[in-house]
Design a protein around this motif. Structure first.
Motif, PDB file in Angstrom:
ATOM      1  N   CYS A  37      63.794 -22.789  24.486  1.00 43.96           N
ATOM      2  CA  CYS A  37      62.364 -23.105  24.385  1.00 43.96           C
ATOM      3  C   CYS A  37      62.077 -24.486  24.990  1.00 43.96           C
ATOM      4  N   VAL A  38      62.879 -25.469  24.610  1.00 38.23           N
ATOM      5  CA  VAL A  38      62.692 -26.836  25.125  1.00 38.23           C
ATOM      6  C   VAL A  38      62.854 -26.864  26.643  1.00 38.23           C
ATOM      7  N   SER A  39      63.895 -26.219  27.151  1.00 35.90           N
ATOM      8  CA  SER A  39      64.123 -26.203  28.600  1.00 35.90           C
ATOM      9  C   SER A  39      62.952 -25.568  29.338  1.00 35.90           C
ATOM     10  N   TYR A  40      62.428 -24.494  28.790  1.00 39.65           N
ATOM     11  CA  TYR A  40      61.282 -23.814  29.402  1.00 39.65           C
ATOM     12  C   TYR A  40      60.075 -24.750  29.453  1.00 39.65           C
ATOM     13  N   LEU A  41      59.779 -25.415  28.348  1.00 37.63           N
ATOM     14  CA  LEU A  41      58.603 -26.296  28.299  1.00 37.63           C
ATOM     15  C   LEU A  41      58.783 -27.549  29.153  1.00 37.63           C
ATOM     16  N   ASP A  50      58.111 -34.355  22.214  1.00 35.89           N
ATOM     17  CA  ASP A  50      56.807 -33.767  21.892  1.00 35.89           C
ATOM     18  C   ASP A  50      56.894 -32.287  21.516  1.00 35.89           C
ATOM     19  N   ILE A  51      57.897 -31.612  22.055  1.00 38.73           N
ATOM     20  CA  ILE A  51      57.963 -30.156  21.885  1.00 38.73           C
ATOM     21  C   ILE A  51      59.091 -29.677  20.977  1.00 38.73           C
ATOM     22  N   ARG A  52      60.072 -30.511  20.716  1.00 42.63           N
ATOM     23  CA  ARG A  52      61.218 -30.102  19.885  1.00 42.63           C
ATOM     24  C   ARG A  52      60.791 -29.559  18.512  1.00 42.63           C
ATOM     25  N   PRO A  53      59.847 -30.205  17.796  1.00 47.92           N
ATOM     26  CA  PRO A  53      59.462 -29.648  16.489  1.00 47.92           C
ATOM     27  C   PRO A  53      58.933 -28.210  16.583  1.00 47.92           C
ATOM     28  N   ALA A  54      58.159 -27.923  17.611  1.00 47.48           N
ATOM     29  CA  ALA A  54      57.630 -26.566  17.785  1.00 47.48           C
ATOM     30  C   ALA A  54      58.757 -25.585  18.051  1.00 47.48           C
ATOM     31  N   CYS A  55      59.671 -25.954  18.926  1.00 49.16           N
ATOM     32  CA  CYS A  55      60.776 -25.053  19.269  1.00 49.16           C
ATOM     33  C   CYS A  55      61.709 -24.826  18.080  1.00 49.16           C
ATOM     34  N   LEU A  67      53.368 -21.608  17.686  1.00 49.57           N
ATOM     35  CA  LEU A  67      52.169 -21.579  18.536  1.00 49.57           C
ATOM     36  C   LEU A  67      51.181 -22.666  18.129  1.00 49.57           C
ATOM     37  N   GLY A  68      51.030 -22.879  16.829  1.00 49.69           N
ATOM     38  CA  GLY A  68      50.119 -23.915  16.341  1.00 49.69           C
ATOM     39  C   GLY A  68      50.500 -25.301  16.814  1.00 49.69           C
ATOM     40  N   PHE A  69      51.797 -25.578  16.824  1.00 58.26           N
ATOM     41  CA  PHE A  69      52.272 -26.879  17.325  1.00 58.26           C
ATOM     42  C   PHE A  69      51.934 -27.059  18.798  1.00 58.26           C
ATOM     43  N   VAL A  80      53.089 -19.041  24.227  1.00 58.29           N
ATOM     44  CA  VAL A  80      53.578 -17.732  23.778  1.00 58.29           C
ATOM     45  C   VAL A  80      54.994 -17.494  24.278  1.00 58.29           C
ATOM     46  N   GLN A  81      55.235 -17.746  25.556  1.00 58.69           N
ATOM     47  CA  GLN A  81      56.575 -17.532  26.112  1.00 58.69           C
ATOM     48  C   GLN A  81      57.595 -18.472  25.477  1.00 58.69           C
ATOM     49  N   ALA A  82      57.227 -19.729  25.272  1.00 59.83           N
ATOM     50  CA  ALA A  82      58.153 -20.693  24.674  1.00 59.83           C
ATOM     51  C   ALA A  82      58.527 -20.280  23.252  1.00 59.83           C
TER      52      ALA A  82
END
Length: 90
Positions: A37-41, A50-55, A67-69, A80-82
């Motif tokens: 997920c992180v690599s994709y984003l 910024d994105i690690r918590p969501a993943c 998705l909310g994050f 959605v893809q991540a």
């Protein structure tokens, strides 16, 4: 009486050992999904912090919280893809 108690105790301890073993086996897979997920984003210019918590949330199985994050960070199709990558089972 002692025999029944011994069998029950053995069954409970065996079940507990299987459960703990299952957690140890699946934990690395959840981390790997989070990394996907992180690599994709990151390909969309997002910083890992910024994105690690969501993943990580998506890897734990909470697709909608993932998705909310991401809703204010990336486009919906990217989020959605991540989150799918994080959860792999969605």
């Amino acid at each position: 009486m002692k025999s029944i108690l011994t069998h029950r105790l053995t069954a409970v301890l065996g079940g507990l050992a299987l459960a703990v073993g299952g957690l140890l086996v699946t934990a690395p897979a959840a981390h790997a999904d989070s990394d996907s997920c992180v690599s994709y984003l990151e390909r969309f210019g997002q910083a890992e912090e910024d994105i690690r918590p969501a993943c990580d949330t998506g890897a734990r199985g909470d697709y909608f919280e993932c998705l909310g994050f991401l809703e204010d960070i990336v486009e919906p199709r990217v989020a959605v893809q991540a989150c799918r990558l994080a959860g792999r089972s969605f």
